[in-house]
Design a protein around this motif. Structure first.
Motif, PDB file in Angstrom:
ATOM      1  N   LEU A  87      29.636  67.797  -1.428  1.00 41.44           N
ATOM      2  CA  LEU A  87      29.425  66.405  -1.862  1.00 41.44           C
ATOM      3  C   LEU A  87      29.704  66.668  -3.276  1.00 41.44           C
ATOM      4  CD1 LEU A  87      26.092  64.649  -0.734  1.00 41.44           C
ATOM      5  CD2 LEU A  87      28.581  63.764  -0.499  1.00 41.44           C
ATOM      6  N   LEU A  89      29.585  64.423  -6.823  1.00 44.29           N
ATOM      7  CA  LEU A  89      29.201  63.542  -7.387  1.00 44.29           C
ATOM      8  C   LEU A  89      30.116  63.123  -8.921  1.00 44.29           C
ATOM      9  CD1 LEU A  89      25.271  63.308  -6.789  1.00 44.29           C
ATOM     10  CD2 LEU A  89      27.088  62.269  -5.590  1.00 44.29           C
ATOM     11  N   THR A 141      31.922  60.806  -4.315  1.00 40.60           N
ATOM     12  CA  THR A 141      31.401  59.726  -4.295  1.00 40.60           C
ATOM     13  C   THR A 141      30.737  59.716  -5.735  1.00 40.60           C
ATOM     14  OG1 THR A 141      29.680  58.336  -3.011  1.00 40.60           O
ATOM     15  CG2 THR A 141      29.287  60.806  -3.302  1.00 40.60           C
ATOM     16  N   SER A 145      26.721  55.365  -4.108  1.00 41.10           N
ATOM     17  CA  SER A 145      27.298  55.498  -2.778  1.00 41.10           C
ATOM     18  C   SER A 145      26.261  56.490  -2.155  1.00 41.10           C
ATOM     19  CB  SER A 145      28.580  55.665  -2.850  1.00 41.10           C
ATOM     20  OG  SER A 145      29.326  54.391  -3.436  1.00 41.10           O
ATOM     21  N   LEU A 146      25.837  57.618  -2.787  1.00 42.67           N
ATOM     22  CA  LEU A 146      24.932  58.612  -2.212  1.00 42.67           C
ATOM     23  C   LEU A 146      23.651  58.112  -1.601  1.00 42.67           C
ATOM     24  CD1 LEU A 146      24.506  61.415  -1.163  1.00 42.67           C
ATOM     25  CD2 LEU A 146      23.724  61.928  -3.477  1.00 42.67           C
ATOM     26  N   SER A 147      23.316  57.176  -2.539  1.00 42.85           N
ATOM     27  CA  SER A 147      21.820  56.537  -1.974  1.00 42.85           C
ATOM     28  C   SER A 147      22.014  55.570  -0.972  1.00 42.85           C
ATOM     29  CB  SER A 147      21.298  55.684  -3.225  1.00 42.85           C
ATOM     30  OG  SER A 147      20.939  56.663  -4.488  1.00 42.85           O
ATOM     31  N   LEU A 159      24.285  63.831   6.679  1.00 43.26           N
ATOM     32  CA  LEU A 159      24.208  64.702   5.510  1.00 43.26           C
ATOM     33  C   LEU A 159      23.565  65.835   5.530  1.00 43.26           C
ATOM     34  CD1 LEU A 159      23.013  61.793   2.673  1.00 43.26           C
ATOM     35  CD2 LEU A 159      25.472  62.338   3.437  1.00 43.26           C
ATOM     36  N   VAL A 165      26.604  70.582  -3.419  1.00 44.66           N
ATOM     37  CA  VAL A 165      26.705  69.304  -4.146  1.00 44.66           C
ATOM     38  C   VAL A 165      27.035  69.775  -5.529  1.00 44.66           C
ATOM     39  CG1 VAL A 165      25.609  67.093  -4.856  1.00 44.66           C
ATOM     40  CG2 VAL A 165      24.959  68.132  -2.807  1.00 44.66           C
ATOM     41  N   ALA A 185      17.958  62.184  -4.874  1.00 37.83           N
ATOM     42  CA  ALA A 185      18.906  62.241  -3.929  1.00 37.83           C
ATOM     43  C   ALA A 185      19.085  64.001  -3.598  1.00 37.83           C
ATOM     44  CB  ALA A 185      20.302  61.937  -4.174  1.00 37.83           C
TER      45      ALA A 185
END
Length: 890
Positions: A87, A89, A141, A145-147, A159, A165, A185
């Motif tokens: 992921l 961010l 992302t 959008s992750l939330s 996930l 990450v 998160a």
């Protein structure tokens, strides 16, 4: 049977070598840390190669060998892309596409089986549907959008395969609620996979150890301890050149608040003399004005100069970004919308209109040029008034000394936690004890008390005592097995459509009558216009035709005077780091040391200030008193920034009113404050008591608490109304009011009315509501910066008070008087009033002879030191990370 050959590039070093690159030492350090399974934070200058450092390390650790060229076709066909593994961010949707393009470059050679994709608010619905079936191996992302992914019922299955990450631009997230959202998160993801690795990347942070601790969830007591995290600093020979465009003449009575367009000819020359330039402004209104002015000044560059800010339509912004990236644009006038970015390689130079207000922001914007290892970054500061010449010198000195502002995480914002509880309840549910332990693993909620936690649980379950009768606030409830879930599908849809912590003023769409969307502007601005009024937006002069629902329909307007759209957040306060550097520069001038071209150019102003009053120093607190036709003035110069001065001015006026009843007018800027009394008052005698710190109880003083000061500040301001304003944001994040329902847009008036209603209900029927307490605390922490205000008062106690009775306003006092006049109604236009005041002060200063006084002082100082006086032009200053800077030539 022939042995299968390996992929063309066995490792990241081979891939870099094929491009003629060699890894830097810090990049190899990151690769080793990732190979050892360690989390960490990489801090390096913009354009030094942070993305490649982290990304190539990830590929070396996690990418499986690719099918060999000689492998049977059946083997290749059966090979599947790995599940979601990484992921990435990014803080802005605008960065996501550019980030993905950069990350995709090595995939065919180093991880050919990997898939990649975006998931942001701009992702098309068809692509979202495909991702619902199977997420890519790499997903770029945003925190919001992750939330949303965490809010899915199958979130753990979706996930749980994530192994690492990356949080890009951590300095942009760490100090705000979006960063808290990221912390929550990450704690959730690491609970599902204890060996999860987290890497942050940053370019401008002054407190790296704290930044690393804030980024990483605390170890889970029930899991094996993770390897020690790594803090990697990229020491690359990045040259940062900081220079200043010097104005033709220095206004000794400069006043802040204008656009700086007197520097237009110099800026236009600088743009024409450079290959590609970014022109940064601090506000969107200023960007609109400068874009129009540049087009008017250089018509032949129409089409080669563009405008970029966050209120423009996404299509317009994308076009500008691609034009900048591929070198098709000569210049772009922008706001902070282009502070961050992956690669603007063609940009040779950055111009900053007005003060950056902070060292970190200056470095971030400078890094937009020379965005590659080994290329120098150049930023040219363009002062909008004479005092900003000194700010420019101070900013360069602070960069040279390596002084960058610190950022700190918000402490236990319960509105974000309440939102997270509903999100997790949607994402498979939770049990309170387990989630409490998980939440406390974040830096923001490490000290969360059981009482505050229970209040949050009660609030999402029944809305607290005042809302318990309304089903809409029964959002989460335990099922028969004790797992807390969202039982109402309607409330679930409403929550998903409002996830996030960004709360902006309601915006209206601006579009042409026949279609063609231009962007958005604040509803409050459009509400002041009548059909037929003209305003400047998106680089065009527009005429308002009509307002329909939340859309302002416009057409091109004939030439006439235009209004400028207004956006929130236009006034950034001066940072404490830059303020301290500024006072050091003024102290040097007071000693007759004119070490920078900017100080030498500002000498007429500084010399007159010293002749009529004094210049401040770190050891002295400068105050001035003046009797005029308006009344009795006090000018005080703490140099603590506008935000602190607002609270300080209110506090001093409140204390003065307790000593002698009266009404006081106030004005503030980044340098100081003015109090004006219509009645006679002896400010010099009263001042020591006004600036004193109130005595605190020994226990409070030992704990660093100042309840008496806090009470005085709250009493001195309309704290109830200010807290009410803060409450609207909190209410939206906590799920009390909604920015939008599916298929519906709500106006600012509706949102404000809803928030005001809840505020009144809680005040009357639930005074212990924790969201009310949070609104008051955020008022103190963010709007008034109470900690910095207390530190400013503490610093003032150790300074020698230097009070000067004036015969007329000094160069430092004059901008404060103008600031106060700007807030008053007058039959006389402000510009005419200011011009008349300046003329009177110049006559008092002695005309041309006095104007030359500063220059004479400089020439004498330079004669003694072997230098020569500047003749105007550009003041060059060079700051290098690896060796001492060369002395600047005037």
């Amino acid at each position: 049977m022939k042995t299968p050959r390996r992929a063309p590039f066995a490792n990241a070093r081979d891939w870099l070598a094929a491009r003629g690159w060699r890894p830097f030492a810090f990049q190899r350090q990151v690769w080793r840390a990732i190979a050892e399974g360690r989390s960490g934070l990489l801090h390096a200058t913009t354009g030094a190669g942070k993305t490649l450092a982290v990304w190539l390390g990830i590929l070396e650790r996690f990418s499986a060998p690719a099918p060999m060229d000689t492998a049977p076709a059946a083997v290749k066909k059966e090979a599947k892309a790995p599940p979601l593994t990484i992921l990435w961010l990014t803080p802005m949707r605008a960065l996501a596409a550019d980030t993905l393009r950069a990350l995709q470059a090595p995939l065919p050679d180093l991880a050919p089986l990997w898939t990649s994709g975006l998931r942001t608010g701009d992702t098309p619905s068809g692509e979202r549907a495909a991702q619902t079936r199977r997420l890519p191996t790499l997903l770029v992302t945003t925190p919001e959008s992750l939330s949303l992914l965490i809010a899915r019922a199958d979130a753990r299955e979706l996930l749980g395969s994530v192994r690492l990450v990356v949080v890009d631009e951590w300095h942009e997230l760490m100090g705000n609620k979006r960063g808290v959202q990221v912390q929550l998160a990450l704690a959730r993801l690491s609970g599902w996979r204890p060996e999860l690795m987290v890497w942050g990347m940053s370019a401008t942070l002054g407190n790296l150890d704290e930044a690393l601790r804030t980024l990483l969830p605390a170890p889970d007591a029930a899991a094996p301890p993770p390897p020690a995290p790594a803090l990697v600093q990229g020491e690359v020979a990045k040259q940062v050149l900081i220079d200043t465009l010097l104005p033709e003449r220095v206004e000794r009575f400069a006043w802040a608040g204008h656009m700086g367009l007197q520097m237009l000819p110099r800026v236009a020359e600088a743009i024409e003399g450079s290959g590609s330039t970014l022109v940064f402004t601090n506000t969107r209104s200023q960007a609109e004005r400068w874009y129009q002015a540049l087009i008017a000044a250089r018509p032949h560059l129409a089409g080669a100069i563009a405008l970029h800010h966050g209120s423009l339509d996404k299509g317009v912004r994308d076009w500008v970004e691609q034009g900048l990236k591929h070198g098709r644009l000569k210049a772009v006038v922008a706001t902070s919308s282009l502070d961050l970015g992956v690669d603007f390689l063609p940009v040779e130079r950055v111009l900053q209109i007005g003060s950056c207000k902070g060292v970190a922001r200056l470095l971030q914007r400078a890094g937009r040029s020379g965005h590659a290892p080994g290329r120098p970054a150049r930023i040219t500061l363009v002062p909008t008034h004479s005092l900003e010449l000194v700010e420019a010198a101070a900013a360069r000195a602070a960069v040279r000394a390596g002084q960058v502002e610190q950022r700190h995480t918000p402490r236990a914002p319960l509105d974000v936690l309440v939102q997270h509880l509903v999100t997790v309840a949607l994402g498979g549910g939770f049990t309170p004890d387990a989630l409490y332990a998980e939440v406390r693993r974040t830096a923001a909620y490490a000290g969360l008390s059981p009482e505050a936690w229970q209040w949050c649980l009660d609030f999402v379950r029944r809305g607290g005592p005042s809302l318990a009768a309304y089903p809409d606030f029964h959002r989460v409830a335990p099922d028969d097995e004790g797992v807390w879930r969202v039982p109402d599908a309607r409330l679930a849809r409403r929550h998903r459509s409002n996830i996030g912590t960004i709360v902006s003023d309601a915006a209206m769409t601006v579009q042409f009558v026949g279609g063609g969307r231009l962007g958005t502007v604040e509803e409050s601005f459009i509400a002041r216009l009548k059909p037929g009024d003209a305003f400047l937006f998106a680089g065009r002069l527009l005429e308002l035709v009509r307002v329909h629902e939340m859309t302002a329909q416009v057409r091109l307007a004939p030439a006439r005077r235009a209004a400028l759209p207004r956006w929130g957040g236009g006034r950034m306060p001066l940072s404490s780091t830059l303020a301290e550097a500024l006072v050091r520069e003024l102290a040097a001038a007071a000693r007759g040391e004119w070490g920078s071209p900017e100080l030498r150019h500002a000498a007429p102003l500084l010399a007159l200030q010293q002749r009529w009053s004094a210049l401040p120093t770190p050891g002295t607190l400068l105050a001035e008193t003046l009797k005029s036709r308006e009344g009795w003035h006090l000018f005080l110069y703490p140099f603590a920034g506008r935000q602190v001065h607002i609270g300080l001015a209110g506090l001093l006026a409140w204390r003065a009113a307790r000593q002698a009843q009266g009404t006081f007018s106030m004005a503030v800027n980044d340098y100081g404050l003015e109090l004006l009394s219509a009645r006679p008052i002896d400010w010099a005698a009263l001042l020591p008591a006004l600036i004193a710190l109130p005595p605190e109880a020994p226990a409070d003083a030992a704990a660093g608490r100042r309840p008496r000061l806090l009470a005085e500040v709250l009493d001195s301001l309309n704290a109830g109304e200010l807290a009410r304003r803060r409450f609207r944001e909190i209410a939206r994040i906590a799920g009390l009011i909604f920015q939008s329902h599916p298929g519906e847009r709500r106006s600012a008036r509706q949102l404000q009315a809803s928030a005001a209603l809840y505020y009144e209900v809680f005040q009357k029927h639930d005074p212990g509501n924790q969201l009310l307490a949070q609104a008051r605390q955020e008022l103190l922490d963010q709007e008034l910066d109470i900690d910095r205000l207390a530190a400013t008062l503490q610093r003032m106690q150790g300074q020698a008070l230097s009070v000067h009775a004036l015969a007329r306003a000094t160069p430092f006092a004059f901008p404060l008087m103008v600031e106060r006049l700007r807030e008053r109604l007058s039959n006389e236009p402000l510009a005419e009033r200011i011009a008349r005041m300046v003329a009177e002060l110049e006559r008092a200063a002695g005309g041309a002879a006095a104007r030359d006084e500063g220059a004479q002082a400089v020439r004498e100082a330079l004669r003694l030191s072997g230098g020569e006086a500047p003749a105007g032009g550009t003041a060059d200053g060079k700051v290098r990370r690896t060796r001492r800077p060369r002395k600047a030539r005037p």
